[in-house]
Design a protein around this motif. Sequence first.
Motif, PDB file in Angstrom:
ATOM      1  N   ALA A 281      57.459  59.514   5.546  1.00 12.81           N
ATOM      2  CA  ALA A 281      57.639  58.141   5.065  1.00 12.81           C
ATOM      3  C   ALA A 281      56.287  57.473   4.837  1.00 12.81           C
ATOM      4  N   ARG A 282      56.296  56.487   3.961  1.00 12.44           N
ATOM      5  CA  ARG A 282      55.125  55.640   3.748  1.00 12.44           C
ATOM      6  C   ARG A 282      55.604  54.203   3.554  1.00 12.44           C
ATOM      7  N   HIS A 283      54.643  53.268   3.492  1.00 10.88           N
ATOM      8  CA  HIS A 283      54.937  51.856   3.249  1.00 10.88           C
ATOM      9  C   HIS A 283      55.992  51.341   4.239  1.00 10.88           C
ATOM     10  N   THR A 284      55.670  51.466   5.526  1.00 11.27           N
ATOM     11  CA  THR A 284      56.635  51.119   6.579  1.00 11.27           C
ATOM     12  C   THR A 284      56.312  49.805   7.271  1.00 11.27           C
ATOM     13  N   HIS A 285      55.508  48.948   6.664  1.00  8.55           N
ATOM     14  CA  HIS A 285      55.041  47.755   7.371  1.00  8.55           C
ATOM     15  C   HIS A 285      56.171  46.802   7.722  1.00  8.55           C
ATOM     16  N   ARG A 286      57.317  46.916   7.048  1.00  6.04           N
ATOM     17  CA  ARG A 286      58.404  45.978   7.325  1.00  6.04           C
ATOM     18  C   ARG A 286      59.074  46.256   8.669  1.00  6.04           C
ATOM     19  N   SER A 287      58.884  47.450   9.210  1.00  5.22           N
ATOM     20  CA  SER A 287      59.430  47.752  10.532  1.00  5.22           C
ATOM     21  C   SER A 287      58.580  47.068  11.589  1.00  5.22           C
ATOM     22  N   PRO A 288      59.106  46.934  12.836  1.00  6.91           N
ATOM     23  CA  PRO A 288      58.321  46.266  13.877  1.00  6.91           C
ATOM     24  C   PRO A 288      56.915  46.848  13.952  1.00  6.91           C
ATOM     25  N   ALA A 289      55.929  45.970  13.971  1.00  7.99           N
ATOM     26  CA  ALA A 289      54.542  46.427  13.908  1.00  7.99           C
ATOM     27  C   ALA A 289      53.682  45.611  14.848  1.00  7.99           C
ATOM     28  N   VAL A 290      53.866  45.785  16.128  1.00  2.00           N
ATOM     29  CA  VAL A 290      53.042  45.130  17.130  1.00  2.00           C
ATOM     30  C   VAL A 290      52.660  46.163  18.167  1.00  2.00           C
ATOM     31  N   PHE A 291      51.625  45.851  18.950  1.00  3.69           N
ATOM     32  CA  PHE A 291      51.153  46.818  19.927  1.00  3.69           C
ATOM     33  C   PHE A 291      52.271  47.265  20.868  1.00  3.69           C
ATOM     34  N   GLY A 292      53.162  46.363  21.225  1.00  4.65           N
ATOM     35  CA  GLY A 292      54.202  46.693  22.194  1.00  4.65           C
ATOM     36  C   GLY A 292      55.366  47.453  21.608  1.00  4.65           C
ATOM     37  N   ALA A 293      55.431  47.579  20.281  1.00  2.00           N
ATOM     38  CA  ALA A 293      56.546  48.269  19.647  1.00  2.00           C
ATOM     39  C   ALA A 293      56.192  49.721  19.401  1.00  2.00           C
ATOM     40  N   GLY A 294      57.211  50.567  19.358  1.00  6.86           N
ATOM     41  CA  GLY A 294      56.985  51.970  19.086  1.00  6.86           C
ATOM     42  C   GLY A 294      56.897  52.231  17.598  1.00  6.86           C
ATOM     43  N   LEU A 295      56.868  53.516  17.251  1.00  7.90           N
ATOM     44  CA  LEU A 295      56.729  53.914  15.858  1.00  7.90           C
ATOM     45  C   LEU A 295      58.065  54.264  15.217  1.00  7.90           C
ATOM     46  N   ALA A 296      59.179  54.091  15.955  1.00  9.40           N
ATOM     47  CA  ALA A 296      60.486  54.345  15.361  1.00  9.40           C
ATOM     48  C   ALA A 296      60.655  53.460  14.135  1.00  9.40           C
ATOM     49  N   ASP A 297      61.284  54.020  13.114  1.00  6.43           N
ATOM     50  CA  ASP A 297      61.304  53.358  11.818  1.00  6.43           C
ATOM     51  C   ASP A 297      62.691  53.454  11.200  1.00  6.43           C
TER      52      ASP A 297
END
Length: 854
Positions: free
Chosen positions: A791-807
Amino acid sequence: MTPVRATARLQLHAGFTLADAAEQVDYYARLGISHLYLSPVTRAVPGSTHGYDGVDPTTVSDALGGEAALRALSRQARAHGMGLVLDIVPNHLAAHPDNRWWWDVLAHGRGSRYASWFDIDWRAPGANGRVILPVLDRPLAAALDDAVLRLATRDGGVVLMHHDVMLPLTLPVSAEGAGGDAIAARCAALNARVSSADPDWRALLEAQAYRLTWWRQGDDRLNYRRFFTIASLVALQVQHADVYQAVHRLPLSLLEAGIIDGLRVDHVDGLVDPRGYLARLRRDMAQACAGRGTSPLLWVEKILAPDESLPDDWSCDGTTGYDFMDQVSAWLHDARGQTPLARHWHRASRRPSCFATVEQACRREVLQTGLRSERDATLAVVRRLGRAGHLDTAAPGAPVVERAMTELLVHFPVYRSYVHGRRHGPGDRASWAQALEAVERSTPADTALVARQLADWFWGDAEAPAQKRARDRLRRRIQALSAPLNAKAVEDRAFYRHGVLLSRNEVGSDPDRFALDTAQMHACALAKRERHPHALLATATHDHKRGEDARARLAVLSERPLWWVRQAGVLRRLATRSGMPLPPPDVEQMLWQTLVGAWPVAPVDMSWFTARIVQWQTKALREAALYSSWADPVQAVERDVKAFVEGVLLSPRGEPIRRRLHHCVSAVAAAGARNALAQTALRLTLPGVPDLYQGTEGWDLSLVDPDNRQDVDYPLRRGWLDDTRPWSHLLQHWQDGAVKARLVQRLLDCRAQQPRLFAQGDYQPLQVAAHVPLLAFSRQHGQARLLVLVARHTHRSPAVFGAGLADSHCRGAALQVPPGRYRNVLTGATIDAGRRPVHLRTLLGGSPVAIYLR
């Protein structure tokens, strides 16, 4: 020989020797690497941290442990089923006293047996048959009057000393045969009256095979070809048989003895005839390995323009991977971000937003400054052609000739052409035609006319031997000049002036080619498999401008351009309110991007981080050559910018700025990490041989060298190999880098289990709905099949230090998967694919990458 599956690049130096590398062989074997790819191992200048300043290509460096240590490393590698690849430097050596070939030339001039081994123009104006040495820290008269030139005795002879620079000295005939005491007495007498007015000193210096000059005059007067603009690195004439044999005796003997498996050729564009050189080297390597059943590996360091391909008739396995690094990075960028980011850069910095404009200005500057002696030598050849009537110009020596040649070089679209004798590649004429078209479009008619005549002469056939020699000289000079011009003007200057988005300012990239779409990425992969299936795939190197994961993070700004414009404005307002004097606006804008890209995702010592940023900022100022430079460092500017960086990162006044930077990084770091996993997955699964730069199993937020050559924390990485946490847990707790290491380990394990699938498998793009930002493909060999989704262009998913990389970016789409039962190599989950499409949600399972084996 061990079949190649994946390489790991190691930077050797006195602090990490061949013996130190041997201690890590078991780690790399467990990781799944098939070959260690070593930086130069031959003798270099004392204290060298990289090995590219060699002094003796016939000997393994004692500082690295010598040949015994190299053989021991090879035995250790063989015991773990691995091989070795050496980085060799056939295009230059250091102009240093430890270089006995160069020393002999300085001692005997044109009478030296090595006089033709180096690219020296003995007929250059002002040289009078001597080597012009720009080693003095002041003009010659001042050096004499200030007594910074001295005579000293060494090993029964006399040398000339200038601070710590030592040069051979030829004594007058009257002193020959004198005893040691007499020589020492004469030296003492001369040292006691060193002066520019002393006739004995003048006669002594005049008797040498070299002419001393102030280093600042080197770019004007130098009469030997250098590596780029570095006067301490002198070009070798490896096209001569005796030079070739001397330079390659050691690597070929190591290959014949089974100590190494292949070679990486540094800066192949620095050679007169790369095509002929590679044909000879490949033939000699094959002969050295005759009877072993496998071919030795041969890669070339070659920077390709976006639309340029490695010539098909070059006898090598491909490039070292800068082309792939550019392609995968461009694919991660969102083309829609280019215009707003360019508009912001132009408005905020008051600099051009078009990179081509910046590049052309830098090319003209470098031709006028750093490469001036090389430019003048080329012009001298052109003017001789005019005087001989070969160029139909009214005034061959007029400025129009200089303008025409300059404009051709300024607009040349690739590093260089490869015309040698009657041989050339299909792209060579196209490159010249493109340059000519640009010159004719942008310059006055007289300049365009002379440029056309130069091109016609370059490409024409000559009947008379004198004409043929003249044409060969012109071809050689122009091609030898265009390559370093490209490197110095683009990579070492324009990249430090252009700040639309720093993640596109990378070796091998054209920032104006901002992004690639998925169809273009598939096309690149298919071309690689067809033409150079064993080329290296790199995303980090010892020469990168910023680490692979820093680039991946900055790429997120292309998805959020208006957000970033607002953040840059906030940062500027906070900096203004702090009361700290601000840097120039272009420097400031590039600094904010650098901080966002390199900002650590885990707590670090901020003093250490600040020192790294200051080191980068100082280098950036000098490379850009707008406010300071390497030749003339402006201490006041550098001091003020350093104070600003330290104030932002360490002082109480910088606290609001740091909070905002942390906010910015928090907003893009997770999406950047997903990008990083995406490019890692592609590097390890697309056609080609993946190259792992040392330490980049974990997050790589490094900056340009020397920052990207830091020591590797091997205990941490060994711990990752034993980490048993599931993939989902690593995605959630991604900050420590273990998730990237797991991806590397599992995919390298796949390559070890299915070597033919990766080396010979086909490449089949899989069609995904246009609205889903995903690249999917399969590779098959026999019954084995690999399925890859990235995947690419995933910025709309949660994007904070405390969040994981699940998308959850897949938006309900499905993918038609080739039939079969597949196992996810990251999670162990299985799927059965049939005639019906499989939901992407099922295939990805929330992960930004998914890799399946059938």
